[in-house]
Write an enzyme that holds these catalytic residues in place. Structure first.
Site, PDB file in Angstrom:
ATOM      1  N   HIS A 104      58.205 -72.859-113.917  1.00 52.81           N
ATOM      2  CA  HIS A 104      58.849 -74.178-113.974  1.00 52.81           C
ATOM      3  C   HIS A 104      59.772 -74.253-115.187  1.00 52.81           C
ATOM      4  O   HIS A 104      59.355 -74.008-116.320  1.00 52.81           O
ATOM      5  CB  HIS A 104      57.791 -75.285-113.993  1.00 52.81           C
ATOM      6  CG  HIS A 104      57.068 -75.402-112.700  1.00 52.81           C
ATOM      7  ND1 HIS A 104      55.729 -75.722-112.600  1.00 52.81           N
ATOM      8  CD2 HIS A 104      57.510 -75.216-111.426  1.00 52.81           C
ATOM      9  CE1 HIS A 104      55.381 -75.751-111.322  1.00 52.81           C
ATOM     10  NE2 HIS A 104      56.450 -75.455-110.587  1.00 52.81           N
ATOM     11  N   GLU A 145      59.151 -76.070-118.639  1.00 50.93           N
ATOM     12  CA  GLU A 145      57.914 -75.738-119.327  1.00 50.93           C
ATOM     13  C   GLU A 145      58.159 -74.609-120.330  1.00 50.93           C
ATOM     14  O   GLU A 145      57.571 -73.536-120.268  1.00 50.93           O
ATOM     15  CB  GLU A 145      56.826 -75.434-118.292  1.00 50.93           C
ATOM     16  CG  GLU A 145      56.604 -76.672-117.403  1.00 50.93           C
ATOM     17  CD  GLU A 145      55.741 -76.459-116.176  1.00 50.93           C
ATOM     18  OE1 GLU A 145      55.776 -77.332-115.283  1.00 50.93           O
ATOM     19  OE2 GLU A 145      55.035 -75.440-116.102  1.00 50.93           O
ATOM     20  N   HIS A 200      51.808 -72.540-117.528  1.00 50.80           N
ATOM     21  CA  HIS A 200      52.550 -73.773-117.270  1.00 50.80           C
ATOM     22  C   HIS A 200      52.337 -74.714-118.457  1.00 50.80           C
ATOM     23  O   HIS A 200      51.542 -74.446-119.360  1.00 50.80           O
ATOM     24  CB  HIS A 200      52.027 -74.462-116.002  1.00 50.80           C
ATOM     25  CG  HIS A 200      52.392 -73.750-114.733  1.00 50.80           C
ATOM     26  ND1 HIS A 200      53.382 -74.194-113.875  1.00 50.80           N
ATOM     27  CD2 HIS A 200      51.913 -72.600-114.174  1.00 50.80           C
ATOM     28  CE1 HIS A 200      53.483 -73.372-112.848  1.00 50.80           C
ATOM     29  NE2 HIS A 200      52.614 -72.389-113.008  1.00 50.80           N
ATOM     30  N   GLU A 249      47.566 -74.687-118.119  1.00 51.43           N
ATOM     31  CA  GLU A 249      48.448 -75.798-118.453  1.00 51.43           C
ATOM     32  C   GLU A 249      48.342 -75.982-119.959  1.00 51.43           C
ATOM     33  O   GLU A 249      47.283 -76.369-120.464  1.00 51.43           O
ATOM     34  CB  GLU A 249      48.017 -77.083-117.726  1.00 51.43           C
ATOM     35  CG  GLU A 249      48.156 -77.037-116.226  1.00 51.43           C
ATOM     36  CD  GLU A 249      49.611 -77.153-115.773  1.00 51.43           C
ATOM     37  OE1 GLU A 249      50.506 -77.334-116.600  1.00 51.43           O
ATOM     38  OE2 GLU A 249      49.822 -77.046-114.555  1.00 51.43           O
TER      39      GLU A 249
HETATM   40  N1  LIG Z   1      52.872 -77.279-114.376  1.00 54.45           N
HETATM   41  S1  LIG Z   1      52.694 -78.418-113.296  1.00 54.45           S
HETATM   42  O1  LIG Z   1      53.735 -78.269-112.313  1.00 54.45           O
HETATM   43  O2  LIG Z   1      52.678 -79.687-113.972  1.00 54.45           O
HETATM   44  N2  LIG Z   1      51.294 -78.211-112.546  1.00 54.45           N
HETATM   45  C1  LIG Z   1      51.131 -77.093-111.683  1.00 54.45           C
HETATM   46  C2  LIG Z   1      49.662 -76.952-111.287  1.00 54.45           C
HETATM   47  C3  LIG Z   1      49.419 -75.617-110.631  1.00 54.45           C
HETATM   48  C4  LIG Z   1      48.206 -75.618-109.761  1.00 54.45           C
HETATM   49  O3  LIG Z   1      47.631 -76.702-109.538  1.00 54.45           O
HETATM   50  O4  LIG Z   1      47.863 -74.525-109.302  1.00 54.45           O
HETATM   51  C5  LIG Z   1      51.942 -77.280-110.366  1.00 54.45           C
HETATM   52  O5  LIG Z   1      51.934 -78.421-109.872  1.00 54.45           O
HETATM   53  O6  LIG Z   1      52.528 -76.292-109.897  1.00 54.45           O
HETATM   54 ZN   LIG Z   2      54.352 -75.917-114.044  1.00 60.62          ZN
END
Ligand SMILES: NS(=O)(=O)N[C@@H](CCC(=O)O)C(=O)O
Ligand SMILES: [Zn+2]
Length: 324
Positions: A69, A72, A204, A277
């Site tokens: 992302h 990030e 992330h 995260e």
């Molecule tokens: N880094 S983020 O986008 O806020 N959270 C990740 C969480 C990843 C996951 O739940 O596997 C996502 O939604 O891809």
């Molecule tokens: Zn992310």
């Protein structure tokens, strides 16, 4: 870039410079390879760290993925920190030396360079998440790389079919060149019919969590995840969380996602893996854009947790007292 919201963060050009500097300083244990290109043609880089780095030895391999992302950016700083930790510490820190001798470590420091560069190209952050690939029939750009992986893609309401959504899954699995390149790299680590990569972390931000598969279902145990396999993920997640103070939980406890790297690495490649995260815990502490003054503290915070994963990379199931 002409402007830069916070020069303390590492741009793509600076990152390539760091990689070249680390490899030049430690040619026996660090090597750079280009595993493909992003949509806009930027090299996707893999840094291998191991003794006899030019030889594919029969050792467990560990994968670290950064910056799926764009916004990030702290995850790129995490990659820089890991490169330095595992090379500068070699020969002086006995634990680092043993791990670099006994494993083959792959760091992919930025798998979405187009997005990262776009996000930091102005005088203020642009809040960009996806890649920069156009979408046929839409003015909206970008695929969410972490919804484009080919395991249970689009199965479960954990992504969007709308190109304008920040969780757009793309028109097909691996339609994003960045995902295709990384998936091909991982598939390429199957040697003699066996996947050499045993464990992985996908970095992330933000929320300070350690997540494990599956994301596409609330079930712990399901097709493709036995109780022992779930318990292994949970125990290793908790073991790492003890070291960095993040909250360990199944990915779907956060929210359901489908087409995530977590689910593909485990579901398709049987790689025991986690999503970190990173800092901060909340938007009140800077959300996606904490000041670069936190970089050293918040990357060093993960050293012990990462070393714990590397400890178990030869047999993750050992953490629940099993063989495999
Ligand atoms: N880094 S983020 O986008 O806020 N959270 C990740 C969480 C990843 C996951 O739940 O596997 C996502 O939604 O891809
Ligand atoms: Zn992310």
């Amino acid at each position: 870039p002409l402007a830069d919201p916070d020069p303390g963060y590492t741009s793509y050009a600076e990152l390539v410079g760091v990689v070249d500097e680390v490899v030049a300083a430690h040619p026996d244990i660090a090597a750079k390879s280009v595993i493909g290109q992003s949509h806009e043609g930027r090299d996707l880089v893999a840094v291998k760290i191991s003794d006899n780095v030019g030889v594919d030895e029969d050792q467990p391999e560990v994968l670290f993925v950064h910056a799926q992302h764009a916004r990030e950016h702290l995850t790129v700083e995490m990659a820089v920190h890991l490169m330095r930790l595992l090379t500068d510490g070699y020969g002086s820190d006995p634990r680092v030396t043993d791990l670099v001798d006994g494993r083959e470590i792959w760091i992919l420091p930025n798998v979405n360079p187009d997005g990262s560069e776009y996000d930091m190209a102005g005088s203020t952050w642009r809040d960009w998440r996806k890649n920069r690939q156009p979408n046929e029939g839409s003015a909206a750009l970008g695929t969410d790389l972490n919804r484009n992986w080919a395991y249970e893609w689009g199965c479960c309401g954990g992504s969007s079919g709308s190109p304008s959504s920040i969780t757009y899954r793309g028109p097909a699995p691996e339609s994003a060149p960045e995902v295709r390149v990384v998936a091909d790299f991982v598939r390429g680590r199957v040697v003699g019919g066996e996947q050499q990569i045993t464990t992985a972390i996908d970095f992330h931000t933000y929320s300070e969590l350690i997540l494990w598969p599956f994301g596409h279902t609330y079930d712990d145990v399901t097709d493709g995840m036995s109780q022992a396999e779930y318990d292994t993920h949970e125990a290793l997640g908790e073991h790492m969380a003890e070291a960095n103070g993040y909250t360990p939980q199944q990915s779907s406890d956060l929210y359901v996602t489908d087409g995530s790297i977590n689910d593909w690495l485990w579901g398709d490649q049987r790689i025991v893996n986690f999503t970190y995260e990173m800092y901060p815990r909340s938007a009140a502490d800077g959300g996606f854009y904490p000041p670069s003054s936190v970089i050293e503290r918040e990357t060093a915070r993960n050293e012990e947790a990462v070393l714990r994963l590397l400890d178990y990379a030869d047999c993750p199931y050992r953490i629940i007292g099993e063989e495999a």
